[in-house]
Enzyme design. Structure first.
Site, PDB file in Angstrom:
ATOM      1  CG  HIS A   1      -7.917  -8.399 -17.569  1.00 54.13           C
ATOM      2  ND1 HIS A   1      -8.137  -8.722 -18.883  1.00 54.13           N
ATOM      3  CD2 HIS A   1      -9.144  -8.037 -17.070  1.00 54.13           C
ATOM      4  CE1 HIS A   1      -9.423  -8.575 -19.169  1.00 54.13           C
ATOM      5  NE2 HIS A   1     -10.059  -8.150 -18.087  1.00 54.13           N
TER       6      HIS A   1
ATOM      7  CD  GLU B   1      -2.830   1.507   0.570  1.00 59.38           C
ATOM      8  OE1 GLU B   1      -3.029   0.733  -0.383  1.00 59.38           O
ATOM      9  OE2 GLU B   1      -3.478   2.557   0.751  1.00 59.38           O
TER      10      GLU B   1
ATOM     11  CG  HIS C   1      -0.826   2.464  -4.874  1.00 63.21           C
ATOM     12  ND1 HIS C   1      -0.817   2.640  -6.234  1.00 63.21           N
ATOM     13  CD2 HIS C   1      -2.042   2.947  -4.462  1.00 63.21           C
ATOM     14  CE1 HIS C   1      -1.961   3.185  -6.633  1.00 63.21           C
ATOM     15  NE2 HIS C   1      -2.722   3.392  -5.572  1.00 63.21           N
TER      16      HIS C   1
ATOM     17  CG  HIS D   1      -8.561   5.030  -6.376  1.00 65.77           C
ATOM     18  ND1 HIS D   1      -8.101   6.314  -6.332  1.00 65.77           N
ATOM     19  CD2 HIS D   1      -7.512   4.265  -5.971  1.00 65.77           C
ATOM     20  CE1 HIS D   1      -6.848   6.329  -5.933  1.00 65.77           C
ATOM     21  NE2 HIS D   1      -6.457   5.089  -5.710  1.00 65.77           N
TER      22      HIS D   1
ATOM     23  CG  HIS E   1     -16.219  -7.512 -17.367  1.00 62.94           C
ATOM     24  ND1 HIS E   1     -15.912  -6.256 -17.840  1.00 62.94           N
ATOM     25  CD2 HIS E   1     -15.035  -8.176 -17.346  1.00 62.94           C
ATOM     26  CE1 HIS E   1     -14.623  -6.171 -18.092  1.00 62.94           C
ATOM     27  NE2 HIS E   1     -14.056  -7.323 -17.806  1.00 62.94           N
TER      28      HIS E   1
HETATM   29  C1  HEM Z   1     -12.118  -5.540 -24.338  1.00 58.95           C
HETATM   30  C2  HEM Z   1     -12.269  -6.294 -23.388  1.00 58.95           C
HETATM   31  C3  HEM Z   1     -12.025  -6.066 -21.921  1.00 58.95           C
HETATM   32  C4  HEM Z   1     -11.660  -4.945 -21.209  1.00 58.95           C
HETATM   33  C5  HEM Z   1     -11.348  -3.550 -21.742  1.00 58.95           C
HETATM   34  C6  HEM Z   1     -11.597  -5.329 -19.817  1.00 58.95           C
HETATM   35  C7  HEM Z   1     -11.230  -4.494 -18.774  1.00 58.95           C
HETATM   36  C8  HEM Z   1     -11.189  -4.851 -17.449  1.00 58.95           C
HETATM   37  C9  HEM Z   1     -10.768  -3.995 -16.370  1.00 58.95           C
HETATM   38  C10 HEM Z   1     -10.255  -2.576 -16.507  1.00 58.95           C
HETATM   39  C11 HEM Z   1     -10.901  -4.701 -15.218  1.00 58.95           C
HETATM   40  C12 HEM Z   1     -10.583  -4.198 -13.798  1.00 58.95           C
HETATM   41  C13 HEM Z   1      -9.219  -4.665 -13.395  1.00 58.95           C
HETATM   42  C14 HEM Z   1      -8.802  -4.226 -12.029  1.00 58.95           C
HETATM   43  O1  HEM Z   1      -9.488  -3.482 -11.339  1.00 58.95           O
HETATM   44  O2  HEM Z   1      -7.706  -4.640 -11.625  1.00 58.95           O
HETATM   45  C15 HEM Z   1     -11.396  -6.008 -15.557  1.00 58.95           C
HETATM   46  C16 HEM Z   1     -11.645  -7.022 -14.653  1.00 58.95           C
HETATM   47  C17 HEM Z   1     -11.978  -8.300 -14.996  1.00 58.95           C
HETATM   48  N1  HEM Z   1     -12.193  -8.794 -16.272  1.00 58.95           N
HETATM   49 FE1  HEM Z   1     -12.083  -7.745 -17.996  1.00 58.95          FE
HETATM   50  N2  HEM Z   1     -11.926  -6.669 -19.710  1.00 58.95           N
HETATM   51  C18 HEM Z   1     -12.192  -7.155 -20.973  1.00 58.95           C
HETATM   52  C19 HEM Z   1     -12.539  -8.446 -21.319  1.00 58.95           C
HETATM   53  C20 HEM Z   1     -12.705  -9.485 -20.428  1.00 58.95           C
HETATM   54  C21 HEM Z   1     -13.075 -10.843 -20.791  1.00 58.95           C
HETATM   55  C22 HEM Z   1     -13.306 -11.361 -22.208  1.00 58.95           C
HETATM   56  C23 HEM Z   1     -13.156 -11.553 -19.629  1.00 58.95           C
HETATM   57  C24 HEM Z   1     -13.493 -13.008 -19.393  1.00 58.95           C
HETATM   58  C25 HEM Z   1     -14.098 -13.787 -20.201  1.00 58.95           C
HETATM   59  C26 HEM Z   1     -12.815 -10.654 -18.545  1.00 58.95           C
HETATM   60  C27 HEM Z   1     -12.768 -10.994 -17.209  1.00 58.95           C
HETATM   61  C28 HEM Z   1     -12.486 -10.136 -16.167  1.00 58.95           C
HETATM   62  C29 HEM Z   1     -12.466 -10.526 -14.782  1.00 58.95           C
HETATM   63  C30 HEM Z   1     -12.721 -11.917 -14.228  1.00 58.95           C
HETATM   64  C31 HEM Z   1     -12.142  -9.373 -14.048  1.00 58.95           C
HETATM   65  C32 HEM Z   1     -11.984  -9.247 -12.527  1.00 58.95           C
HETATM   66  C33 HEM Z   1     -10.497  -9.270 -12.205  1.00 58.95           C
HETATM   67  C34 HEM Z   1     -10.174  -8.889 -10.774  1.00 58.95           C
HETATM   68  O3  HEM Z   1     -10.957  -9.123  -9.853  1.00 58.95           O
HETATM   69  O4  HEM Z   1      -9.074  -8.364 -10.613  1.00 58.95           O
HETATM   70  N3  HEM Z   1     -12.548  -9.404 -19.070  1.00 58.95           N
HETATM   71  N4  HEM Z   1     -11.570  -6.082 -16.921  1.00 58.95           N
END
Ligand code: HEM
Length: 329
Positions: free
Chosen positions: A307, A70, A73, A138, A246
């Protein structure tokens, strides 16, 4: 100023990655107070300081690894704040002294306001025990700061394609719409992450069991009363619905970005635009692969951090395309 802005873009990226790392290592409450840590400017390490810390915060025993995540960051975010302050001061001074040479002033001033608000969101993240709206705000604040910094850096650089590409200019509306779709998808991702809904749906392409009858949209976008939001406060149906939203968002995003790339590619004549379209396509594919791996491998730390980081890069690539499509000189 140009170099300072470029350094700040890099710093903002590091702060975003560290922010994701902090959340994913469950270190968001690693320091129960703000801006210090248990009342100190660094993580207490001496025995006597640890005792003082635990007297001040009896419900939050010191966990060194989390507290350091923390604080690192916060140090980087604090440095970024100072860099943005310096950019704003330089912009104000330059615009007064050299009025014949236009220096952007509104954008640096907006950035300064935004980074101050972002610091307040960082504080509320801690003081409001990871309230999901604040955590998502945030994340969006961080993505806004890096986008505006990048836009400023583009504005300060000379255009590599004099006169632009008139054939492509007609797709400005579609490019802007695509940018909005990607922002909405990022917000949905932030909502999934802030509510610990990543593992609420473990099958592909959609969730396990009779998921359609369990969807609860009003629950998914509400905020239940809770003392702390660490590990989430919603029930299974709410989280599963967030997760499904999502995924549906990812399909829509994929289709919209592909439509933009396809239309622009056919008309693009310059290497400059073709390269930026390729970059967008690659980042989109990587982002979807990382999203699927989040589900298949049940949220491995570095995969989830990647991601988040790739989401930021995809956003920047669309900011650049939008800017370059409307730029003439
Ligand atoms: C263009 C496509 C996508 C974008 C721009 C995107 C963007 C994001 C962002 C910004 C987060 C938040 C990350 C964080 O706070 O650390 C997130 C979380 C997540 N995304 Fe995506 N996503 C996309 C596609 C997908 C796809 C295709 C899947 C699954 C099939 C997916 C599964 C998840 C999951 C499981 C999380 C939660 C991760 C966590 O708890 O840290 N996303 N996504």
């Amino acid at each position: 100023m140009r170099l300072l802005v470029k350094i700040s873009v890099f710093f903002a990226f590091v702060v975003i990655v560290l922010g994701a790392f902090t959340r994913l290592t469950e270190a968001g409450l690693g320091c129960p107070d703000w801006p210090g840590c248990y009342g100190f400017m660094k993580v207490p390490s001496q025995e006597e300081h640890i005792q003082q810390a635990e007297l001040r915060f009896p419900d939050a025993p010191v966990e060194h690894a989390k507290a350091w995540n923390e604080m690192v960051h916060r140090y980087f975010a604090g440095t970024l704040g100072l860099l943005i302050l310096a950019i704003a001061i330089i912009a104000w001074v330059k615009s007064r002294r050299y009025s014949h040479y236009p220096t952007p002033v509104k954008l640096p001033t907006l950035l300064l306001g935004l980074v101050i608000f972002q610091a307040a969101l960082g504080m509320w993240t801690v003081t409001m025990n990871l309230q999901p709206l604040i955590v998502m705000g945030h994340l969006l604040g961080g993505f806004s700061v890096i986008s505006l910094l990048y836009l400023l850096s583009l504005r300060l650089s000379s255009y590599r394609l004099a006169g632009g590409d008139p054939e492509l200019r007609r797709y400005r509306g579609l490019a802007f719409f695509t940018l909005l779709v990607v922002i909405a998808q990022i917000a949905l991702g932030g909502w999934v992450a802030a509510n610990y809904a990543a593992v609420a749906c473990t099958e592909l392409p959609f969730c396990e069991g009779d998921w359609t009858s369990q969807l609860d949209f009003s629950g998914a976008f509400s905020i239940p009363e809770a003392d702390t939001y660490q590990y989430g406060a919603h029930d299974y149906n709410d989280r599963m619905t967030m997760h499904v939203m999502h995924r549906v968002g990812a399909i829509i995003t994929f289709l919209v970005v592909c439509a933009l790339l396809f239309k622009c590619w056919r008309k693009a004549k310059s290497h400059f635009f073709r390269r930026s379209l390729l970059v967008i396509g690659l980042l989109l594919s990587l982002q979807i692969l990382l999203g699927i791996s989040n589900v298949v491998f049940q949220l491995p730390l570095w995969n989830a951090v990647a991601h988040n980081a790739t989401g930021a890069l995809l956003l920047l690539s669309l900011v650049a395309l939008n800017y370059n499509l409307s730029r003439k000189a």
